[in-house]
Design a protein around this motif. Structure first.
Motif, PDB file in Angstrom:
ATOM      1  N   GLN A 263       1.138  -1.198   0.007  1.00  0.00           N
ATOM      2  CA  GLN A 263      -0.077   0.045  -0.093  1.00  0.00           C
ATOM      3  C   GLN A 263       0.761   1.295  -0.047  1.00  0.00           C
ATOM      4  O   GLN A 263       0.568   2.188  -0.613  1.00  0.00           O
ATOM      5  N   VAL A 264       1.939   1.271   0.777  1.00  0.00           N
ATOM      6  CA  VAL A 264       2.947   2.370   0.885  1.00  0.00           C
ATOM      7  C   VAL A 264       3.484   2.658  -0.716  1.00  0.00           C
ATOM      8  O   VAL A 264       3.514   3.697  -0.964  1.00  0.00           O
ATOM      9  N   LYS A 265       3.826   1.723  -1.392  1.00  0.00           N
ATOM     10  CA  LYS A 265       4.526   1.692  -2.691  1.00  0.00           C
ATOM     11  C   LYS A 265       3.357   2.196  -3.749  1.00  0.00           C
ATOM     12  O   LYS A 265       3.618   3.286  -4.444  1.00  0.00           O
ATOM     13  N   LEU A 266       2.071   1.947  -3.620  1.00  0.00           N
ATOM     14  CA  LEU A 266       1.158   2.430  -4.353  1.00  0.00           C
ATOM     15  C   LEU A 266       0.685   3.962  -4.027  1.00  0.00           C
ATOM     16  O   LEU A 266       0.651   4.479  -4.879  1.00  0.00           O
ATOM     17  N   LEU A 267       0.863   4.336  -2.774  1.00  0.00           N
ATOM     18  CA  LEU A 267       0.609   5.513  -2.458  1.00  0.00           C
ATOM     19  C   LEU A 267       1.578   6.495  -2.952  1.00  0.00           C
ATOM     20  O   LEU A 267       1.345   7.551  -3.673  1.00  0.00           O
ATOM     21  N   ARG A 268       2.652   6.023  -2.789  1.00  0.00           N
ATOM     22  CA  ARG A 268       3.877   7.066  -3.498  1.00  0.00           C
ATOM     23  C   ARG A 268       3.672   7.187  -4.752  1.00  0.00           C
ATOM     24  O   ARG A 268       3.999   8.245  -5.506  1.00  0.00           O
ATOM     25  N   LEU A 269       3.189   6.091  -5.587  1.00  0.00           N
ATOM     26  CA  LEU A 269       2.999   6.014  -7.261  1.00  0.00           C
ATOM     27  C   LEU A 269       2.036   7.051  -7.505  1.00  0.00           C
ATOM     28  O   LEU A 269       2.373   7.948  -8.287  1.00  0.00           O
ATOM     29  N   LEU A 270       0.830   7.208  -6.675  1.00  0.00           N
ATOM     30  CA  LEU A 270      -0.321   7.827  -6.986  1.00  0.00           C
ATOM     31  C   LEU A 270       0.203   9.335  -6.451  1.00  0.00           C
ATOM     32  O   LEU A 270      -0.144  10.173  -7.161  1.00  0.00           O
ATOM     33  N   GLN A 271       1.069   9.653  -5.630  1.00  0.00           N
ATOM     34  CA  GLN A 271       1.257  11.117  -5.043  1.00  0.00           C
ATOM     35  C   GLN A 271       2.323  11.731  -5.804  1.00  0.00           C
ATOM     36  O   GLN A 271       2.325  12.909  -6.355  1.00  0.00           O
ATOM     37  N   GLU A 272       3.596  10.841  -5.988  1.00  0.00           N
ATOM     38  CA  GLU A 272       4.402  11.535  -7.124  1.00  0.00           C
ATOM     39  C   GLU A 272       4.338  11.287  -8.627  1.00  0.00           C
ATOM     40  O   GLU A 272       5.097  11.906  -9.329  1.00  0.00           O
ATOM     41  N   GLY A 273       3.553  10.300  -8.815  1.00  0.00           N
ATOM     42  CA  GLY A 273       3.519  10.106 -10.344  1.00  0.00           C
ATOM     43  C   GLY A 273       4.516   9.383 -11.108  1.00  0.00           C
ATOM     44  O   GLY A 273       4.798   9.538 -12.285  1.00  0.00           O
ATOM     45  N   GLU A 274       5.430   8.779 -10.151  1.00  0.00           N
ATOM     46  CA  GLU A 274       6.727   8.317 -10.805  1.00  0.00           C
ATOM     47  C   GLU A 274       7.079   7.103  -9.850  1.00  0.00           C
ATOM     48  O   GLU A 274       6.651   6.845  -8.875  1.00  0.00           O
ATOM     49  N   TYR A 275       7.985   6.106 -10.472  1.00  0.00           N
ATOM     50  CA  TYR A 275       8.419   4.849  -9.901  1.00  0.00           C
ATOM     51  C   TYR A 275       9.439   4.697 -10.180  1.00  0.00           C
ATOM     52  O   TYR A 275      10.098   4.958 -11.332  1.00  0.00           O
ATOM     53  N   TYR A 276       9.954   3.580  -9.659  1.00  0.00           N
ATOM     54  CA  TYR A 276      11.502   2.965  -9.849  1.00  0.00           C
ATOM     55  C   TYR A 276      11.472   1.630 -10.091  1.00  0.00           C
ATOM     56  O   TYR A 276      11.117   0.917  -9.238  1.00  0.00           O
ATOM     57  N   PRO A 277      11.810   1.078 -11.301  1.00  0.00           N
ATOM     58  CA  PRO A 277      11.919  -0.545 -11.563  1.00  0.00           C
ATOM     59  C   PRO A 277      12.860  -1.034 -10.507  1.00  0.00           C
ATOM     60  O   PRO A 277      14.086  -0.331 -10.325  1.00  0.00           O
ATOM     61  N   LEU A 278      12.620  -2.129  -9.955  1.00  0.00           N
ATOM     62  CA  LEU A 278      13.645  -2.678  -9.041  1.00  0.00           C
ATOM     63  C   LEU A 278      15.166  -2.701  -9.758  1.00  0.00           C
ATOM     64  O   LEU A 278      15.478  -3.346 -11.112  1.00  0.00           O
TER      65      LEU A 278
END
Length: 474
Positions: A263-278
């Motif tokens: 849930q923390v990862k999904l929240l950060r994705l929605l807030q920041e609009g960006e993500y890091y591939p592993l």
């Protein structure tokens, strides 16, 4: 060709300093805000607003030829639906207060941290989107129309409540904000997600992921992907579902079963609009619309501490509840005909007729498995079908196995007797119960007896006594 600029309306940047306009444009485009127009001459602003679909203006206060205060007043008067953010080179509290009083959405100083300004513009865009969606939704309800009924063709219904759901979905489908689809298992949440994707006009694909049971590492790898060598066995890079859904829709089913760490990862994705591939230290932009679905009560889960409150409120920016089949009883004949035709085609049989008692039997069942359960019944009955008339036995057997009971919580909440009225006598209750069973069974004694849990001869005897005026209880 689909225009993929964000937002759907234009953002007009007004400033007499070309260098500042250039730097602000670059910063906004990096943040994913790409539907931009720039204007260095304040005298051209009203002409642009009259010609272009502008939804938000950032306005410098100190400009030659026409001051920002005068321009703000004209925009508020002539284009009240356009939001205005004032950006000034001077940090003056009195000026800021006056601008807000005169209709500005917000006030920023050029020397402020740029990230704060970008977040303010994002916030204003979200509010403008919500306002436009509310206006569209209100108009659809007033007109009672669907602009794109073909998008909902796979959803078999004539229910007014579902029509209201469709009108709401037409209004929010173009939005880039998350959509939360709630409803019991089997009501067709994925069909709704597919309809939303079709309505959005997004050129990318719909990518569906069932997140139930995924541990945190698998969830991150599934959504974000990984670089080569990110972990043991990662022999080559793999694009995550977010990248696969680029310019399309990412549908996350069973979101209520997501672990707290995920849930923390999904929240950060929605807030920041960006993500890091592993295994990567370079971020990627989220270019997909997020749609989630659950049969869980997320409000109860967040109160119990099993679902993050901030994620819950982020996801429910747009929310829709799909009613269960037991609240859509008029849809039963439509769905039954549809599933029988579908099963007949698959099994290579002719579409059969069925007894008129069958829809009555189904209407008196609660369908805990909803539409999925009805489909299974129809296919089972068709697999056993041999004669011209479809037998009801497969349906009766399935209903007996299902128990025919409403969900426990709903049954407990259903009032049986008015609390401020005297209790009826046992004789009266028996008569009322028999009368209601006969009404629900549309006069069919066999079905009424099944609803009452007694034999047909016992019911026939009871009805005969009622006609003779004998009130003995069952």
């Amino acid at each position: 060709m689909t225009d993929n600029r964000y937002p759907d309306f234009g953002v007009l940047l007004v400033d007499d300093e070309p260098s500042y306009l250039r730097s602000l444009s670059i910063a906004l485009e990096r943040a994913g805000i790409t539907h931009l127009q720039r204007c260095e001459d304040p005298r051209r602003v009203m002409e642009i607003l009259a010609r272009e679909p502008i939804g938000l203006v950032t306005l410098d206060l100190t400009m030659p030829h026409l001051s920002g205060e005068a321009l703000l007043a004209r925009i508020v008067e002539e284009h009240p639906d356009v939001g205005v953010i004032v950006i000034s080179g001077m940090n003056q509290v009195e000026t800021a207060v006056d601008c807000i009083k005169n209709g500005a959405f917000d006030y920023f100083v050029k020397t402020d941290e740029q990230r704060r300004l970008i977040e303010g513009i994002k916030r204003a865009i979200r509010l403008q989107e919500l306002k436009l969606e509310n206006q569209a939704l209100r108009q659809r309800f007033l007109d009672d129309t669907l602009e794109h009924p073909e998008a909902f063709a796979p959803i078999i219904t004539a229910d007014k409540g579902m029509r209201a759901v469709f009108q709401y979905l037409e209004s929010v489908a173009p939005s880039r904000q998350p959509l939360l689809i709630c409803g019991e298992s089997g009501v067709g949440k994925e069909l709704v997600a597919r309809a939303v994707h079709r309505l959005s006009g997004r050129p990318g694909p719909l990518v569906s992921v069932n997140v139930a049971g995924l541990d945190d590492n698998v969830f991150a790898d599934t959504l974000f992907g990984h670089q080569r060598g990110a972990f043991t066995g990662a022999d080559q890079a793999r694009a995550g579902m977010i990248e696969q859904a680029a310019e399309g829709t990412l549908f996350l089913d069973e979101i209520g079963d997501l672990s707290l760490a995920s849930q923390v990862k999904l929240l950060r994705l929605l807030q920041e609009g960006e993500y890091y591939p592993l295994g990567s230290d370079r971020p990627k932009r989220l270019n997909a619309r997020i749609v989630v679905a659950t049969h869980r009560d997320l409000h109860a889960k967040q109160q119990a501490g099993d679902f993050r409150k901030d994620l819950y409120y982020r996801l429910r920016t747009h929310q829709v509840l799909i009613p269960p089949l037991r609240r859509r009883k008029p849809d039963l004949p439509l769905l039954l005909d549809h599933f029988l035709a579908e099963a007949a085609e698959e099994l290579g049989k002719a579409v059969p007729s069925y007894p008129p008692e069958l829809p009555v039997l189904l209407a008196n069942y609660d369908f805990p498995g909803n539409i999925r359960e009805l489909r299974a019944m129809a296919f089972d009955a068709m697999s056993l079908h041999r004669s011209r008339m479809l037998s009801m036995e497969a349906f009766k057997r399935a209903i007996e196995q299902g128990g025919g009971q409403a969900p426990a919580a709903e049954a407990r909440e259903r009032p049986v007797f008015a609390p401020d009225a005297p209790l009826p006598t046992l004789h009266e209750v028996a008569d009322l119960l028999v009368g209601e069973a006969m009404r629900r069974a549309e006069g069919n004694q066999s079905l009424a007896a099944r609803l009452l849990g007694i034999s047909q001869p016992a019911l026939s005897k009871r009805l005969k006594r009622r006609r003779q005026g004998d009130g003995d209880p069952l």
